[in-house]
Design a protein around this motif. Structure first.
Motif, PDB file in Angstrom:
ATOM      1  N   ARG A 115       0.828  -1.190   0.000  1.00 44.00           N
ATOM      2  CA  ARG A 115       0.000   0.000   0.000  1.00 44.00           C
ATOM      3  C   ARG A 115       0.878   1.262   0.000  1.00 44.00           C
ATOM      4  O   ARG A 115       0.582   2.238  -0.670  1.00 44.00           O
ATOM      5  CB  ARG A 115      -0.932  -0.014   1.213  1.00 44.00           C
ATOM      6  N   LEU A 171       0.815   4.163  -2.858  1.00 40.68           N
ATOM      7  CA  LEU A 171       0.574   5.574  -2.575  1.00 40.68           C
ATOM      8  C   LEU A 171       1.691   6.452  -3.137  1.00 40.68           C
ATOM      9  O   LEU A 171       1.437   7.532  -3.689  1.00 40.68           O
ATOM     10  CB  LEU A 171       0.443   5.784  -1.063  1.00 40.68           C
ATOM     11  N   SER A 212      -2.456  11.449  -2.560  1.00 35.89           N
ATOM     12  CA  SER A 212      -2.235  10.223  -3.342  1.00 35.89           C
ATOM     13  C   SER A 212      -3.321   9.189  -3.083  1.00 35.89           C
ATOM     14  O   SER A 212      -3.638   8.372  -3.963  1.00 35.89           O
ATOM     15  CB  SER A 212      -0.858   9.637  -3.021  1.00 35.89           C
ATOM     16  N   ALA A 213      -3.909   9.201  -1.890  1.00 36.20           N
ATOM     17  CA  ALA A 213      -4.956   8.229  -1.552  1.00 36.20           C
ATOM     18  C   ALA A 213      -6.180   8.387  -2.444  1.00 36.20           C
ATOM     19  O   ALA A 213      -6.959   7.434  -2.633  1.00 36.20           O
ATOM     20  CB  ALA A 213      -5.348   8.374  -0.085  1.00 36.20           C
ATOM     21  N   LEU A 246      -5.815   6.037  -5.709  1.00 35.78           N
ATOM     22  CA  LEU A 246      -5.681   4.582  -5.604  1.00 35.78           C
ATOM     23  C   LEU A 246      -6.701   3.890  -6.510  1.00 35.78           C
ATOM     24  O   LEU A 246      -7.737   4.477  -6.854  1.00 35.78           O
ATOM     25  CB  LEU A 246      -5.895   4.142  -4.159  1.00 35.78           C
ATOM     26  N   HIS A 262      -9.643   6.525  -1.768  1.00 37.22           N
ATOM     27  CA  HIS A 262     -10.183   6.966  -0.489  1.00 37.22           C
ATOM     28  C   HIS A 262     -11.146   8.130  -0.742  1.00 37.22           C
ATOM     29  O   HIS A 262     -10.975   8.889  -1.703  1.00 37.22           O
ATOM     30  CB  HIS A 262      -9.060   7.456   0.423  1.00 37.22           C
ATOM     31  N   LEU A 282      -5.309  11.486   2.964  1.00 36.79           N
ATOM     32  CA  LEU A 282      -4.807  10.923   4.206  1.00 36.79           C
ATOM     33  C   LEU A 282      -4.658  12.018   5.259  1.00 36.79           C
ATOM     34  O   LEU A 282      -4.340  13.163   4.941  1.00 36.79           O
ATOM     35  CB  LEU A 282      -3.439  10.274   3.974  1.00 36.79           C
TER      36      LEU A 282
END
Length: 212
Positions: free
Chosen positions: A4, A8, A29-30, A33, A37, A41
């Motif tokens: 993970r 990221l 960056s999340a 994915l 998300h 983050l």
């Protein structure tokens, strides 16, 4: 299979073009994915995954350098000019974030603790890794491999420094250095001389940007 953390980091590379080598780029960056998300983050998550404070930024910078080095393998031909040009081309989308105050290369050569002067070792390692990869891509297995590696490292470093200040003429400058590579090999035969050159060059560039 990427971890993970590696996923990221890879997702953060395109974000660097707009947000620089920042904790914000890592946080956002999340959102990129494969299963995004719903929000970036948190600061705590960025620190847990990538390190506290500027350590997270160094993690991103070094991951980006590793990725850019791997892209040298996609050069249009296994010729040293094309291979090094491919690496310089990776810098183009993020040039504004490389030498400026508090940005990527400035952070890279700043000591992790204590006060300046500039620590040139990370840039020396960066140049050496680029040279290793370039020699691998072109299939250089000559007896004088170590001298060739040092020459390529010096040429690439000089071309990259030139690119940071005069990007429009970077490739012509690289070609001119390659045409005089024998003189470059002679000039950097003494590793100490080469190290001092790198240190002075980066110290001058970083100081001119107003960090120290």
């Amino acid at each position: 299979m990427y971890s993970r953390r590696a996923q990221l980091l890879k997702c953060a590379f395109p974000i660097v073009k707009t947000h620089g080598f920042t904790r914000e780029a890592l946080a956002r960056s999340a959102l990129s994915l494969p299963e995004p998300h719903p929000e970036p983050l948190s600061e705590a998550a960025v620190s847990a995954l990538f390190g506290d404070g500027d350590h997270a930024r160094r993690t991103l910078i070094n991951a980006w350098l590793d990725d850019a080095r791997l892209q040298m393998r996609s050069a249009p031909s296994p010729v040293i000019k094309d291979v090094l040009s491919t690496r310089l081309r990776c810098n183009e989308p993020v040039l504004g974030y490389l030498p400026e105050a508090c940005n990527a290369y400035a952070l890279l050569v700043s000591p992790t603790s204590g006060l300046p002067p500039v620590d040139p070792r990370p840039v020396l390692h960066h140049a050496a890794h680029v040279a290793d990869e370039a020699c691998h891509v072109v299939g250089d297995t000559s007896i004088a491999w170590y001298a060739r590696r040092a020459s390529v490292a010096a040429i690439y470093t000089a071309a990259e420094l030139h690119q940071l200040t005069s990007p429009k003429t970077a490739y012509e400058f690289l070609e001119s250095l390659l045409h005089s590579s024998q003189r470059v090999e002679s000039a950097i035969h003494d590793v100490g001389t080469y190290s001092n050159y790198i240190g002075r060059s980066w110290a001058g560039l970083i100081k001119s940007s107003g960090i120290f």
